[in-house]
Scaffold this active site. Structure first.
Site, short mmCIF file in Angstrom:
data_model
loop_
_atom_site.label_atom_id
_atom_site.label_comp_id
_atom_site.label_asym_id
_atom_site.label_seq_id
_atom_site.Cartn_x
_atom_site.Cartn_y
_atom_site.Cartn_z
N ASN A 1 0.83 -1.21 0.00
CA ASN A 1 0.00 0.00 0.00
C ASN A 1 0.86 1.25 0.00
OD1 ASN A 1 -2.12 -1.74 0.07
ND2 ASN A 1 -2.52 -1.52 2.26
N VAL A 2 0.35 2.27 -0.64
CA VAL A 2 1.08 3.54 -0.74
C VAL A 2 0.47 4.58 0.20
CG1 VAL A 2 1.92 3.12 -3.07
CG2 VAL A 2 -0.33 4.17 -2.78
N ASP A 3 -0.56 4.15 0.99
CA ASP A 3 -1.11 5.08 1.99
C ASP A 3 -0.25 5.00 3.25
OD1 ASP A 3 -3.59 2.55 2.41
OD2 ASP A 3 -2.09 3.04 3.93
N HIS B 1 5.95 -0.41 -2.52
CA HIS B 1 5.51 0.36 -3.69
C HIS B 1 5.55 1.86 -3.46
CE1 HIS B 1 3.11 -3.48 -4.99
NE2 HIS B 1 4.40 -3.59 -5.24
N CYS C 1 14.07 23.73 -16.52
CA CYS C 1 14.27 22.70 -17.57
C CYS C 1 12.99 21.96 -17.94
CB CYS C 1 15.31 21.68 -17.08
SG CYS C 1 14.71 20.65 -15.72
N THR D 1 -4.80 -8.80 -0.03
CA THR D 1 -4.18 -8.66 -1.34
C THR D 1 -4.68 -9.77 -2.27
OG1 THR D 1 -2.09 -8.53 -2.59
CG2 THR D 1 -2.09 -9.95 -0.64
N ASN E 1 -8.76 -12.77 3.92
CA ASN E 1 -9.35 -12.12 2.75
C ASN E 1 -10.76 -12.68 2.58
OD1 ASN E 1 -9.98 -11.28 0.04
ND2 ASN E 1 -7.79 -11.11 -0.36
N PRO E 2 -11.76 -11.79 2.35
CA PRO E 2 -13.11 -12.33 2.15
C PRO E 2 -13.27 -13.10 0.85
CG PRO E 2 -13.11 -9.92 2.01
CD PRO E 2 -11.74 -10.33 2.38
C1 BV8 Z 1 8.73 -4.82 -11.57
C2 BV8 Z 1 1.91 1.77 -6.73
C3 BV8 Z 1 10.66 -5.11 -12.92
C4 BV8 Z 1 1.24 2.64 -7.76
C5 BV8 Z 1 1.58 -0.50 -7.51
C6 BV8 Z 1 6.85 -11.23 -12.18
C7 BV8 Z 1 7.94 -10.70 -11.50
C8 BV8 Z 1 8.17 -9.33 -11.52
C9 BV8 Z 1 7.31 -8.46 -12.21
C10 BV8 Z 1 6.23 -8.98 -12.86
C11 BV8 Z 1 5.99 -10.36 -12.85
N1 BV8 Z 1 4.86 -10.58 -13.57
C12 BV8 Z 1 4.37 -9.39 -14.00
C13 BV8 Z 1 5.19 -8.40 -13.62
C14 BV8 Z 1 5.03 -6.98 -13.95
C15 BV8 Z 1 4.21 -6.22 -12.91
C16 BV8 Z 1 3.01 -6.99 -12.42
O1 BV8 Z 1 3.02 -7.58 -11.35
N2 BV8 Z 1 1.94 -6.95 -13.22
C17 BV8 Z 1 0.71 -7.61 -12.83
C18 BV8 Z 1 -0.47 -6.66 -13.04
C19 BV8 Z 1 0.58 -8.86 -13.67
N3 BV8 Z 1 5.04 -5.86 -11.79
C20 BV8 Z 1 5.73 -4.71 -11.87
O2 BV8 Z 1 5.71 -3.97 -12.85
C21 BV8 Z 1 6.58 -4.32 -10.67
N4 BV8 Z 1 7.86 -3.92 -11.15
O3 BV8 Z 1 8.66 -5.97 -11.37
O4 BV8 Z 1 9.73 -4.24 -12.29
C22 BV8 Z 1 11.89 -4.36 -13.07
C23 BV8 Z 1 13.06 -4.85 -12.49
C24 BV8 Z 1 14.24 -4.15 -12.66
C25 BV8 Z 1 14.25 -2.94 -13.39
C26 BV8 Z 1 13.07 -2.46 -13.94
C27 BV8 Z 1 11.89 -3.16 -13.80
C28 BV8 Z 1 6.00 -3.11 -9.96
C29 BV8 Z 1 4.68 -3.41 -9.34
C30 BV8 Z 1 4.24 -2.22 -8.48
C31 BV8 Z 1 3.12 -1.48 -9.16
N5 BV8 Z 1 2.63 -0.41 -8.29
N6 BV8 Z 1 1.23 0.48 -6.69
C32 BV8 Z 1 -0.12 3.09 -7.32
O5 BV8 Z 1 -0.60 2.63 -6.25
O6 BV8 Z 1 -0.70 3.89 -8.05
S1 BV8 Z 1 0.69 -1.91 -7.51
C33 BV8 Z 1 -0.87 -1.69 -6.85
O7 BV8 Z 1 -1.46 -3.01 -6.87
C34 BV8 Z 1 -0.95 -1.29 -5.37
O8 BV8 Z 1 0.28 -1.12 -4.73
C35 BV8 Z 1 -1.71 -2.48 -4.76
O9 BV8 Z 1 -1.47 -2.69 -3.44
C36 BV8 Z 1 -1.13 -3.54 -5.60
C37 BV8 Z 1 -1.60 -4.93 -5.51
O10 BV8 Z 1 -2.98 -4.98 -5.46
P1 BV8 Z 1 -3.65 -5.45 -4.09
O11 BV8 Z 1 -3.00 -4.72 -2.97
O12 BV8 Z 1 -3.63 -6.91 -4.02
O13 BV8 Z 1 -5.07 -4.87 -4.27
P2 BV8 Z 1 -6.25 -5.53 -5.11
O14 BV8 Z 1 -7.29 -4.49 -5.34
O15 BV8 Z 1 -5.68 -6.29 -6.25
O16 BV8 Z 1 -6.84 -6.63 -4.11
C38 BV8 Z 1 -7.48 -6.22 -2.92
C39 BV8 Z 1 -7.75 -7.49 -2.17
O17 BV8 Z 1 -8.30 -7.14 -0.91
C40 BV8 Z 1 -8.76 -8.40 -2.84
O18 BV8 Z 1 -8.28 -9.72 -2.81
C41 BV8 Z 1 -10.02 -8.27 -1.98
O19 BV8 Z 1 -10.74 -9.49 -1.90
C42 BV8 Z 1 -9.40 -7.95 -0.64
N7 BV8 Z 1 -10.24 -7.18 0.28
C43 BV8 Z 1 -11.19 -6.27 -0.03
N8 BV8 Z 1 -11.70 -5.75 1.13
C44 BV8 Z 1 -11.01 -6.36 2.16
C45 BV8 Z 1 -10.10 -7.27 1.62
N9 BV8 Z 1 -9.27 -8.01 2.38
C46 BV8 Z 1 -9.37 -7.86 3.72
N10 BV8 Z 1 -10.22 -7.00 4.32
C47 BV8 Z 1 -11.05 -6.24 3.57
N11 BV8 Z 1 -11.92 -5.39 4.16
#
Ligand code: BV8
Length: 249
Positions: A108-110, A125, A159, A197, A222-223
Site C-alpha cells: 500500500n502507498v497510503d 511500492h 528545464c 491482497t 481475505n473475504p
Molecule cells: C517490476 C503503486 C521489474 C502505484 C503499484 C513477475 C515478476 C516481476 C514483475 C512482474 C511479474 N509478472 C508481471 C510483472 C510486472 C508487474 C506486475 O506484477 N503486473 C501484474 C499486473 C501482472 N510488476 C511490476 O511492474 C513491478 N515492477 O517488477 O519491475 C523491473 C526490475 C528491474 C528494473 C526495472 C523493472 C512493480 C509493481 C508495483 C506497481 N505499483 N502500486 C499506485 O498505487 O498507483 S501496484 C498496486 O497493486 C498497489 O500497490 C496495490 O497494493 C497492488 C496490488 O494490489 P492489491 O493490494 O492486491 O489490491 P487488489 O485491489 O488487487 O486486491 C485487494 C484485495 O483485498 C482483494 O483480494 C479483496 O478481496 C481484498 N479485500 C477487499 N476488502 C477487504 C479485503 N481483504 C481484507 N479485508 C477487507 N476489508
C-alpha cells in the site's frame, strides 16, 4: 457451532502468541475498511474506471501528465481523509506488545499503518504522499517547481522536468533494499499473514511462497479467493478489521 473462521482463529492465536518471527504482507484490502477503494474490487475498484497500465506507469504519465497527476491528487485526498481501521490498530498494538517479532511489509502507498503507530514498515511500492522529479535534475542548483496549477503536475521553471508521485509504477523496479528486507523476513518467518491482497502484483505476490518454502505457516486473511491461495496453509474468509483484532489480541 462456532463459525469455521472462529475455530481457525482459536487455533491460530496460540501459534501467533508463541511465534518469535511473524511477517505480515498487506495489500489494498487492508485499507478498504478505512474507505480507500481497492484496485481490483469490480464495484468500486480504481482500476474498474481506469486502465491501470495507463495511469500507474511512466509511459501513462508521459502520455497524459494531467490525467495521471489528477488521479493521484484525488487518491491523496482520500488517503488524508481516511483513518486507520481496527486492523491497522491491532497490528500496531501487537508490535507494541511484542517488539522485534513483527515485520510488516505493505504494497500500500497510503500511510495508515504508520498513522496507527507502526514503525519500520517495509513499503514495497512507495508513498503516495511523497513527490519526486520524473528525471534527474540536469542543472547545478536542482529543479524548482512552478506554482501548482490545477490539472497538471508542477514543472521545473528552468528545464521543464515534471514532478511525479513517489510511488513504484508498473515496469519500475521496487526499492532493492526494501525488497531484500521483505524477502528475508518472509524466509525467516514462522507465521506469515497475507492480508487484503489479490496476489496479482509481482514480485510482492511471491513473498507468500517464499515464506512457505522457509517453513512458515502461511495464512491468508481475505473475504475472497486470491491468486496465491495455493501458497497458503489456510485461508480465513473475513476482513482485516474483523479478523486481525481477534487473531492478534
Ligand atoms: C517490476 C503503486 C521489474 C502505484 C503499484 C513477475 C515478476 C516481476 C514483475 C512482474 C511479474 N509478472 C508481471 C510483472 C510486472 C508487474 C506486475 O506484477 N503486473 C501484474 C499486473 C501482472 N510488476 C511490476 O511492474 C513491478 N515492477 O517488477 O519491475 C523491473 C526490475 C528491474 C528494473 C526495472 C523493472 C512493480 C509493481 C508495483 C506497481 N505499483 N502500486 C499506485 O498505487 O498507483 S501496484 C498496486 O497493486 C498497489 O500497490 C496495490 O497494493 C497492488 C496490488 O494490489 P492489491 O493490494 O492486491 O489490491 P487488489 O485491489 O488487487 O486486491 C485487494 C484485495 O483485498 C482483494 O483480494 C479483496 O478481496 C481484498 N479485500 C477487499 N476488502 C477487504 C479485503 N481483504 C481484507 N479485508 C477487507 N476489508
Amino acid at each position: 457451532m462456532a463459525a469455521p473462521d472462529e475455530a481457525a482463529v482459536q487455533r491460530l492465536r496460540p501459534r501467533l502468541a508463541r511465534a518469535e518471527r511473524v511477517c505480515v504482507l498487506t495489500g489494498a484490502g487492508m485499507s478498504a475498511e478505512s474507505g480507500i477503494p481497492t484496485f481490483r474490487d469490480a464495484q468500486s475498484g480504481l482500476w474498474a474506471r481506469y486502465d491501470p497500465m495507463q495511469l500507474a506507469s511512466e509511459a501513462g504519465f508521459r502520455a497524459d501528465p494531467g490525467l495521471v497527476w489528477d488521479w493521484y491528487q484525488q487518491r491523496r485526498e482520500g488517503v488524508r481523509r481516511a483513518q486507520p481501521n481496527a486492523g491497522h490498530l491491532a497490528l500496531a498494538e501487537f508490535a507494541r506488545r511484542r517488539p522485534d517479532v513483527l515485520t510488516l511489509v505493505t504494497q500500500n502507498v497510503d500511510d495508515l499503518h504508520q498513522r496507527a503507530g507502526l514503525d519500520g514498515v517495509l513499503r514495497l511500492h512507495g508513498d503516495i504522499l511523497q513527490d519526486r522529479w520524473l528525471a534527474p535534475s540536469r542543472h547545478a542548483n536542482g529543479c524548482h517547481a512552478d506554482p501548482q496549477q490545477p490539472g497538471r503536475p508542477p514543472a521545473c521553471t528552468v528545464c521543464g522536468n515534471l514532478m511525479r508521485p513517489g510511488v513504484v509504477w508498473f515496469g519500475e523496479a521496487l526499492p532493492a533494499e526494501v525488497l531484500q528486507q521483505a524477502e528475508a523476513a518472509a524466509r525467516q518467518a514462522q507465521v506469515m499473514l497475507v492480508v487484503g491482497t489479490s496476489g496479482a502484483v509481482w514480485p510482492a505476490a511471491g513473498l507468500a511462497a517464499l515464506a512457505r518454502r522457509g517453513g512458515a505457516h502461511v495464512v491468508i486473511v481475505n473475504p475472497q479467493a486470491t491468486e496465491i491461495d495455493g501458497d497458503a496453509d489456510e485461508h480465513l474468509a473475513g476482513t482485516a478489521a474483523e479478523l486481525l483484532p481477534r487473531l492478534l489480541a
